[in-house]
Design a protein around this motif. Structure first.
Motif, mmCIF file in Angstrom:
data_model
loop_
_atom_site.group_PDB
_atom_site.id
_atom_site.type_symbol
_atom_site.label_atom_id
_atom_site.label_comp_id
_atom_site.label_asym_id
_atom_site.label_seq_id
_atom_site.Cartn_x
_atom_site.Cartn_y
_atom_site.Cartn_z
ATOM 1 N N ARG A 188 1.079 -1.163 -0.248
ATOM 2 C CA ARG A 188 0.142 0.169 0.370
ATOM 3 C C ARG A 188 1.054 1.503 -0.025
ATOM 4 N NH1 ARG A 188 -3.362 2.318 4.864
ATOM 5 N NH2 ARG A 188 -5.171 3.910 3.791
ATOM 6 N N GLY A 189 0.846 2.390 -0.893
ATOM 7 C CA GLY A 189 1.914 2.773 -1.641
ATOM 8 C C GLY A 189 1.245 4.336 -0.405
ATOM 9 N N TYR B 175 4.953 6.861 -5.036
ATOM 10 C CA TYR B 175 4.737 7.383 -3.287
ATOM 11 C C TYR B 175 5.927 7.252 -2.741
ATOM 12 C CZ TYR B 175 0.966 4.115 -5.199
ATOM 13 O OH TYR B 175 0.037 3.800 -6.287
ATOM 14 N N HIS B 176 4.868 7.582 -0.791
ATOM 15 C CA HIS B 176 7.016 8.029 -0.603
ATOM 16 C C HIS B 176 6.669 7.296 0.196
ATOM 17 C CE1 HIS B 176 7.182 12.310 -2.523
ATOM 18 N NE2 HIS B 176 5.379 11.920 -2.986
ATOM 19 N N GLY B 177 7.108 5.627 0.276
ATOM 20 C CA GLY B 177 6.989 5.066 0.904
ATOM 21 C C GLY B 177 5.685 4.567 1.389
ATOM 22 N N GLY B 178 5.829 2.745 2.093
ATOM 23 C CA GLY B 178 4.108 2.681 2.031
ATOM 24 C C GLY B 178 4.875 1.422 2.973
ATOM 25 N N VAL B 179 3.530 0.123 2.601
ATOM 26 C CA VAL B 179 3.610 -0.483 3.652
ATOM 27 C C VAL B 179 3.100 -2.257 3.489
ATOM 28 C CG1 VAL B 179 1.261 -0.295 4.620
ATOM 29 C CG2 VAL B 179 2.359 -1.486 5.969
ATOM 30 N N VAL B 180 3.783 -3.378 3.921
ATOM 31 C CA VAL B 180 2.753 -4.322 2.846
ATOM 32 C C VAL B 180 2.567 -4.941 4.004
ATOM 33 C CG1 VAL B 180 4.525 -6.612 2.148
ATOM 34 C CG2 VAL B 180 5.649 -4.548 1.239
ATOM 35 N N ARG C 200 2.761 -8.910 -6.088
ATOM 36 C CA ARG C 200 2.078 -8.194 -5.144
ATOM 37 C C ARG C 200 0.650 -7.804 -5.367
ATOM 38 N NH1 ARG C 200 4.539 -9.235 -0.526
ATOM 39 N NH2 ARG C 200 6.782 -8.299 -0.019
ATOM 40 N N GLY C 201 -0.223 -7.363 -4.619
ATOM 41 C CA GLY C 201 -0.954 -6.455 -5.312
ATOM 42 C C GLY C 201 -0.889 -5.607 -4.878
ATOM 43 N N PHE C 202 -1.180 -4.949 -5.071
ATOM 44 C CA PHE C 202 -1.300 -3.236 -4.305
ATOM 45 C C PHE C 202 -2.393 -2.310 -3.867
ATOM 46 C CE2 PHE C 202 1.880 -4.575 -8.063
ATOM 47 C CZ PHE C 202 3.199 -4.278 -6.724
ATOM 48 N N GLY C 203 -2.050 -1.293 -3.115
ATOM 49 C CA GLY C 203 -2.737 -0.393 -2.562
ATOM 50 C C GLY C 203 -2.473 0.582 -2.734
ATOM 51 N N GLU C 204 -3.059 2.578 -2.531
ATOM 52 C CA GLU C 204 -3.105 3.586 -2.104
ATOM 53 C C GLU C 204 -3.490 3.954 -1.389
ATOM 54 O OE1 GLU C 204 -3.874 6.749 -4.969
ATOM 55 O OE2 GLU C 204 -2.073 5.318 -5.779
ATOM 56 N N VAL D 195 -10.364 4.788 -3.777
ATOM 57 C CA VAL D 195 -10.316 3.918 -3.209
ATOM 58 C C VAL D 195 -9.534 3.131 -5.202
ATOM 59 C CG1 VAL D 195 -10.971 1.117 -3.635
ATOM 60 C CG2 VAL D 195 -11.638 2.448 -2.266
ATOM 61 N N LEU D 196 -8.160 3.336 -4.974
ATOM 62 C CA LEU D 196 -6.985 2.038 -6.277
ATOM 63 C C LEU D 196 -6.500 0.945 -6.044
ATOM 64 C CD1 LEU D 196 -6.792 3.836 -8.868
ATOM 65 C CD2 LEU D 196 -4.657 4.655 -8.103
ATOM 66 N N TYR D 197 -6.310 -0.157 -6.717
ATOM 67 C CA TYR D 197 -6.456 -1.361 -6.330
ATOM 68 C C TYR D 197 -5.741 -1.801 -7.595
ATOM 69 C CZ TYR D 197 -10.899 -2.717 -7.475
ATOM 70 O OH TYR D 197 -11.655 -2.226 -9.061
ATOM 71 N N TYR D 198 -4.617 -2.757 -7.564
ATOM 72 C CA TYR D 198 -4.079 -3.327 -8.940
ATOM 73 C C TYR D 198 -3.243 -4.384 -8.627
ATOM 74 C CZ TYR D 198 -0.511 0.282 -7.703
ATOM 75 O OH TYR D 198 0.457 1.060 -7.041
#
Length: 431
Positions: free
Chosen positions: A132-133, A175-180, A282-286, A291-294
């Motif tokens: 998640r970005g 992105y400015h980093g994120g979490v897995v 991985r899957g992705f979100g932000e 809501v955005l997912y890919y």
């Protein structure tokens, strides 16, 4: 003229009207022990539990089995934590109840994983986590604190990724980093739906489609379901229509907010480019407002990219350009990539951002997954079936939540297009 197919990419492998065996409405019985309205993940999961317990089960659907979001979603799976988060839940219900609801969200994911293994369902499952970005630099620390709180409450596994290390997770500088979220994954929703249909039929339940229910009436202990010009009496009825709950049953129609979610699939991409975009599959979100997912396709050859559509109707001429713009913003290297499939479906939000299951006027119901329905629908579909059987294992942390509507809401979310456009503008300008 569009050079893409306006149908789900998933249907290439599992098209509802070709890949499942549903009986004609001419075969409707006069009476059935249990009738389920809606042949998506919820209804099919409930039907499987009931049929394997020995119940006589009939499932009907206005379209074909899994024609709605069960074969149109993005296929991402995760705990699907309550949209209010821990702090919002604590404000509404207190610490103990909030923690219990969040822990059950983990139960939804674990149930789905175990079910797929136990049933030997081959549906392209990849338990590779989700990145998640963070879209604003100042948001990194708040995402870290939120993740720590959720992990403490539920046992969720996560890893914070600073911007300097994010290319190991995603081929983007957006992105400015994120979490897995390490427990998450993705699957092929069409193949999963088909596997559910096959097991429901083997268990002895009947599926009849297309067969649109036009109303349910109660006379004492008797329930009468109108299907076209035919009436079927049933000992128990379950409504599992989620984002496709229509005015035929106003109690549910006035309590769910249908929100259109749209998805595009790219053409097949070179293996090297796919490895650059998603090095760990991985899957992705932000962390944006919208809501955005890919995610990569199950065979690792395409990117599947989705988000909220700004129209109530299915308008690919509008949502495809929007999704392409957002995809190019994240992955400039896809600027010349063709879109081969574009489609949409309606998910069901609720006014308290929680799923709901229970009984209204003698009719059982389960719905309202707020855009995170793969695991939730499977889990709560089984739970509501256990409740119908009188099994105490059907208890959930959501049982005592009141299923509320709002004054003057008639089931048509006329306010959504403007609301979504506003949030989109806020995201674009970083506000």
């Amino acid at each position: 003229m569009a050079n893409y197919l306006t149908r789900p990419y998933w249907w290439d492998a599992a098209e509802p009207h070709l890949s499942v065996a549903a009986s004609s409405p001419d075969n409707l019985p006069k009476h059935v022990e249990t009738l389920i309205v809606g042949a998506g993940y919820s209804g099919l999961s409930a039907a499987l539990t009931l049929a394997r317990s020995g119940r006589e089960v009939l499932v009907v659907d206005a379209g074909m089995p899994a024609y709605g979001c069960s074969s149109r979603n993005g296929g991402l799976i995760g705990p699907s934590f309550h949209k209010l988060g821990l702090s919002g839940l604590k404000s509404a219900f207190g610490q103990e109840k909030a923690t219990a609801i969040l822990r059950e969200s983990m139960d939804c994911l674990n149930y789905l994983k175990n079910f797929l293994v136990e049933e030997k369902i081959d549906c392209g499952l990849h338990l590779t986590g989700r990145f998640r970005g963070v879209v604003k630099p100042e948001g990194y620390e708040s995402v870290a604190r939120e993740s720590e709180d959720l992990a403490s409450a539920t046992g969720m596994q996560f890893e914070m990724i600073p911007r300097a290390a994010q290319h190991a997770e995603i081929g983007s500088d957006h992105y400015h980093g994120g979490v897995v979220y390490l427990d998450d994954g993705h699957l092929h929703p069409g193949l999963y739906a088909r596997a559910l249909v096959e097991r429901v039929l083997v268990a002895g339940a009947q599926i009849i489609a297309p067969a649109r229910v036009t109303g349910v009436t109660r006379n004492g202990a008797k329930l009468t379901v109108r299907i076209g010009e035919t009436e079927v009496t049933a000992g128990q009825v379950l409504v599992a229509t989620n984002g496709y709950s229509g005015p035929e049953m106003p109690f549910f129609h006035h309590r769910v907010i249908p929100i259109r979610s749209a998805i595009i699939a790219t053409e097949q991409l070179p293996a090297g480019l796919m490895s650059e975009l998603s090095p760990k599959n991985r899957g992705f979100g932000e962390s944006s407002r919208l809501v955005l997912y890919y995610r990569p396709s199950p065979d690792g050859t395409r990117m599947i990219f989705g988000g909220r559509a700004f129209d109530l109707a299915d308008r690919p001429d509008r949502y495809v350009p929007d999704l392409r713009r957002m995809m190019h913003r994240i992955f400039p290297q896809l600027s010349d990539t063709q879109v081969t499939h574009a489609w949409s479906g309606t998910v069901a939000y609720t006014f308290d951002h929680a799923p709901h299951l229970g009984v209204h006027d003698g009719v059982h119901y389960v719905m309202g997954y707020c855009g995170s329905g793969v695991g939730r629908a499977s889990y709560f579909g089984r739970k509501v079936a256990l409740q119908m059987l009188g099994d105490p294992e059907g208890r959930t942390e959501l049982d005592d939540l009141s299923f509320e509507s709002k004054p003057f809401y008639n089931g048509t979310p006329w306010f959504l297009p403007a609301f979504l456009r506003w949030n989109s503008m806020m995201d674009r300008f970083g506000l």
